[in-house]
Design an enzyme around this catalytic site. Structure first.
Site, PDB file in Angstrom:
ATOM      1  CE  LYS A  66      34.235  36.691  35.995  1.00 32.24           C
ATOM      2  NZ  LYS A  66      34.651  37.212  37.318  1.00 32.24           N
TER       3      LYS A  66
ATOM      4  NE  ARG B  17      40.020  34.645  34.719  1.00 29.63           N
ATOM      5  CZ  ARG B  17      38.862  34.243  35.206  1.00 29.63           C
ATOM      6  NH1 ARG B  17      37.981  33.661  34.459  1.00 29.63           N
ATOM      7  NH2 ARG B  17      38.588  34.452  36.473  1.00 29.63           N
TER       8      ARG B  17
ATOM      9  NE  ARG C  90      32.317  32.795  45.164  1.00 30.64           N
ATOM     10  CZ  ARG C  90      32.889  33.066  44.005  1.00 30.64           C
ATOM     11  NH1 ARG C  90      32.150  33.262  42.948  1.00 30.64           N
ATOM     12  NH2 ARG C  90      34.183  33.147  43.915  1.00 30.64           N
TER      13      ARG C  90
ATOM     14  NE  ARG D 182      35.278  29.508  43.288  1.00 29.44           N
ATOM     15  CZ  ARG D 182      35.076  30.318  42.257  1.00 29.44           C
ATOM     16  NH1 ARG D 182      33.876  30.416  41.736  1.00 29.44           N
ATOM     17  NH2 ARG D 182      36.056  31.028  41.752  1.00 29.44           N
TER      18      ARG D 182
ATOM     19  NE  ARG E  72      39.632  33.935  42.382  1.00 37.00           N
ATOM     20  CZ  ARG E  72      38.463  33.740  42.970  1.00 37.00           C
ATOM     21  NH1 ARG E  72      38.402  33.435  44.260  1.00 37.00           N
ATOM     22  NH2 ARG E  72      37.354  33.845  42.290  1.00 37.00           N
TER      23      ARG E  72
HETATM   24  P1  AP5 Z   1      29.608  35.508  41.328  1.00 34.94           P
HETATM   25  O1  AP5 Z   1      28.469  35.703  40.396  1.00 34.94           O
HETATM   26  O2  AP5 Z   1      29.932  34.115  41.757  1.00 34.94           O
HETATM   27  O3  AP5 Z   1      30.903  36.253  40.741  1.00 34.94           O
HETATM   28  P2  AP5 Z   1      31.889  35.847  39.599  1.00 34.94           P
HETATM   29  O4  AP5 Z   1      32.327  37.123  38.963  1.00 34.94           O
HETATM   30  O5  AP5 Z   1      31.309  34.791  38.708  1.00 34.94           O
HETATM   31  O6  AP5 Z   1      33.064  35.277  40.517  1.00 34.94           O
HETATM   32  P3  AP5 Z   1      34.081  34.116  40.311  1.00 34.94           P
HETATM   33  O7  AP5 Z   1      34.846  34.041  41.601  1.00 34.94           O
HETATM   34  O8  AP5 Z   1      33.458  32.862  39.843  1.00 34.94           O
HETATM   35  O9  AP5 Z   1      34.990  34.733  39.214  1.00 34.94           O
HETATM   36  P4  AP5 Z   1      36.442  34.433  38.906  1.00 34.94           P
HETATM   37  O10 AP5 Z   1      36.590  35.190  37.651  1.00 34.94           O
HETATM   38  O11 AP5 Z   1      37.453  34.750  39.935  1.00 34.94           O
HETATM   39  O12 AP5 Z   1      36.474  32.874  38.907  1.00 34.94           O
HETATM   40  P5  AP5 Z   1      36.228  31.789  37.769  1.00 34.94           P
HETATM   41  O13 AP5 Z   1      35.348  30.763  38.332  1.00 34.94           O
HETATM   42  O14 AP5 Z   1      35.880  32.421  36.472  1.00 34.94           O
HETATM   43  O15 AP5 Z   1      29.377  36.447  42.606  1.00 34.94           O
HETATM   44  C1  AP5 Z   1      30.285  36.420  43.689  1.00 34.94           C
HETATM   45  C2  AP5 Z   1      29.497  36.470  45.023  1.00 34.94           C
HETATM   46  O16 AP5 Z   1      28.859  37.749  45.139  1.00 34.94           O
HETATM   47  C3  AP5 Z   1      28.355  35.447  45.107  1.00 34.94           C
HETATM   48  O17 AP5 Z   1      28.250  35.058  46.438  1.00 34.94           O
HETATM   49  C4  AP5 Z   1      27.107  36.227  44.649  1.00 34.94           C
HETATM   50  O18 AP5 Z   1      25.931  35.721  45.231  1.00 34.94           O
HETATM   51  C5  AP5 Z   1      27.424  37.624  45.174  1.00 34.94           C
HETATM   52  N1  AP5 Z   1      26.943  38.683  44.292  1.00 34.94           N
HETATM   53  C6  AP5 Z   1      26.883  38.680  42.921  1.00 34.94           C
HETATM   54  N2  AP5 Z   1      26.402  39.851  42.465  1.00 34.94           N
HETATM   55  C7  AP5 Z   1      26.178  40.633  43.578  1.00 34.94           C
HETATM   56  C8  AP5 Z   1      25.696  41.965  43.765  1.00 34.94           C
HETATM   57  N3  AP5 Z   1      25.346  42.740  42.726  1.00 34.94           N
HETATM   58  N4  AP5 Z   1      25.603  42.429  45.033  1.00 34.94           N
HETATM   59  C9  AP5 Z   1      25.956  41.648  46.094  1.00 34.94           C
HETATM   60  N5  AP5 Z   1      26.400  40.383  45.977  1.00 34.94           N
HETATM   61  C10 AP5 Z   1      26.515  39.875  44.727  1.00 34.94           C
HETATM   62  O19 AP5 Z   1      37.719  31.228  37.615  1.00 34.94           O
HETATM   63  C11 AP5 Z   1      38.365  30.555  38.685  1.00 34.94           C
HETATM   64  C12 AP5 Z   1      39.805  30.257  38.295  1.00 34.94           C
HETATM   65  O20 AP5 Z   1      39.847  29.426  37.117  1.00 34.94           O
HETATM   66  C13 AP5 Z   1      40.658  31.486  37.924  1.00 34.94           C
HETATM   67  O21 AP5 Z   1      41.216  32.106  39.052  1.00 34.94           O
HETATM   68  C14 AP5 Z   1      41.710  30.846  36.997  1.00 34.94           C
HETATM   69  O22 AP5 Z   1      42.707  30.205  37.739  1.00 34.94           O
HETATM   70  C15 AP5 Z   1      40.920  29.771  36.261  1.00 34.94           C
HETATM   71  N6  AP5 Z   1      40.371  30.270  34.971  1.00 34.94           N
HETATM   72  C16 AP5 Z   1      39.043  30.452  34.658  1.00 34.94           C
HETATM   73  N7  AP5 Z   1      38.911  30.939  33.403  1.00 34.94           N
HETATM   74  C17 AP5 Z   1      40.184  31.062  32.913  1.00 34.94           C
HETATM   75  C18 AP5 Z   1      40.711  31.555  31.689  1.00 34.94           C
HETATM   76  N8  AP5 Z   1      39.921  32.002  30.700  1.00 34.94           N
HETATM   77  N9  AP5 Z   1      42.055  31.561  31.539  1.00 34.94           N
HETATM   78  C19 AP5 Z   1      42.872  31.114  32.498  1.00 34.94           C
HETATM   79  N10 AP5 Z   1      42.443  30.655  33.692  1.00 34.94           N
HETATM   80  C20 AP5 Z   1      41.105  30.632  33.904  1.00 34.94           C
END
Ligand code: AP5
Length: 211
Positions: free
Chosen positions: A13, A88, A123, A156, A167
């Site tokens: 994402k 979410r 990552r 991370r 997660r």
């Molecule tokens: P990356 O682009 O970083 O993936 P991502 O989907 O953004 O992953 P996140 O871990 O950031 O998502 P998340 O939803 O768990 O965490 P968030 O920060 O939103 O890609 C991942 C890796 O793969 C990278 O190394 C990248 O280079 C590689 N990659 C990407 N595309 C690729 C491809 N096509 N092929 C190969 N490699 C690839 O949230 C964190 C925490 O915050 C949550 O767990 C929760 O506790 C809280 N939180 C956030 N938002 C909310 C909400 N709305 N409500 C409640 N709690 C929330």
């Protein structure tokens, strides 16, 4: 264009919203990035969020809804935005509707759980600016150094394998129902997210060209 990008943790994402943001010149609003920056800054919000993030659980709806409300009210969002990581849960999606926000499309990046677990282990994230890399699929020019700001790249805290599994469980139980919510409104577009980064970006742009 008012967009939402959804997908499992590590589906890509953040990677794809950076590309969409650059192409359409709209801000990407990542609730995850906002919460991590609050934790780093030691703010009240950060203190509230930390235990949930460390456990792989969702931060309470009311907290993230307030964050989004505040951001969407800024001038930066008046010509469009991409929401990364919000909504979410069904209550978050309903809160967005209650704000009167019109969403043009919801992109869902589809990646199987097995791919997620392998991907997350590679990552690396910048300690300073939060930029995201992958040791194999999106390496930085110099190992462990951020291309953008030169700071150190680290694993991370919530990318530990046991937290990734929590997660994923949270995603399946609380976030996947949001897909059906938007499918019923005719807004959901599913895109294969297991291709290489550049190929996935191509699929994402193709999908958006039809919106
Ligand atoms: P990356 O682009 O970083 O993936 P991502 O989907 O953004 O992953 P996140 O871990 O950031 O998502 P998340 O939803 O768990 O965490 P968030 O920060 O939103 O890609 C991942 C890796 O793969 C990278 O190394 C990248 O280079 C590689 N990659 C990407 N595309 C690729 C491809 N096509 N092929 C190969 N490699 C690839 O949230 C964190 C925490 O915050 C949550 O767990 C929760 O506790 C809280 N939180 C956030 N938002 C909310 C909400 N709305 N409500 C409640 N709690 C929330």
């Amino acid at each position: 264009m008012n967009l939402i990008i959804m997908g499992a943790p590590g589906a890509g994402k953040g990677t794809q919203s950076e590309n969409i943001s650059a192409k359409f010149n709209i801000p990407a609003i990542s609730t995850g990035d906002i919460l991590r920056s609050a934790i780093k800054g030691g703010t009240e919000l950060g203190k509230q969020a930390q235990s949930y993030i460390d456990a792989g659980k969702l931060v309470p709806d009311a907290v993230v809804i307030d964050i989004i409300k505040e951001h969407l009210a800024t001038d930066a969002c008046k010509n469009g935005f991409i929401l990364d990581g919000f909504p979410r849960s069904i209550p978050q999606a309903e809160a967005l509707d209650a704000m009167g926000v019109q969403i043009d499309a919801v992109l869902s990046l589809e990646v199987p759980d097995e791919t997620i677990v392998t991907r997350m282990s590679g990552r690396r994230t910048c300690l300073k600016c939060g930029a995201s890399y992958h040791v194999l699929y999106k390496p930085s020019a110099t190992a462990d150094v951020c291309d953008k700001c030169g700071a150190e790249l680290v694993i991370r805290a919530d990318d530990k394998p046991e937290t990734v599994l929590n997660r994923l469980n949270t995603f399946h139980s609380q976030t996947e129902p949001v897909k059906s919510y938007y499918a019923a409104k005719g807004k959901l577009i599913c895109v294969e997210g297991q291709e290489e980064v550049a190929d996935t970006t191509k699929l994402v742009f193709e999908a958006l060209s039809k919106v």
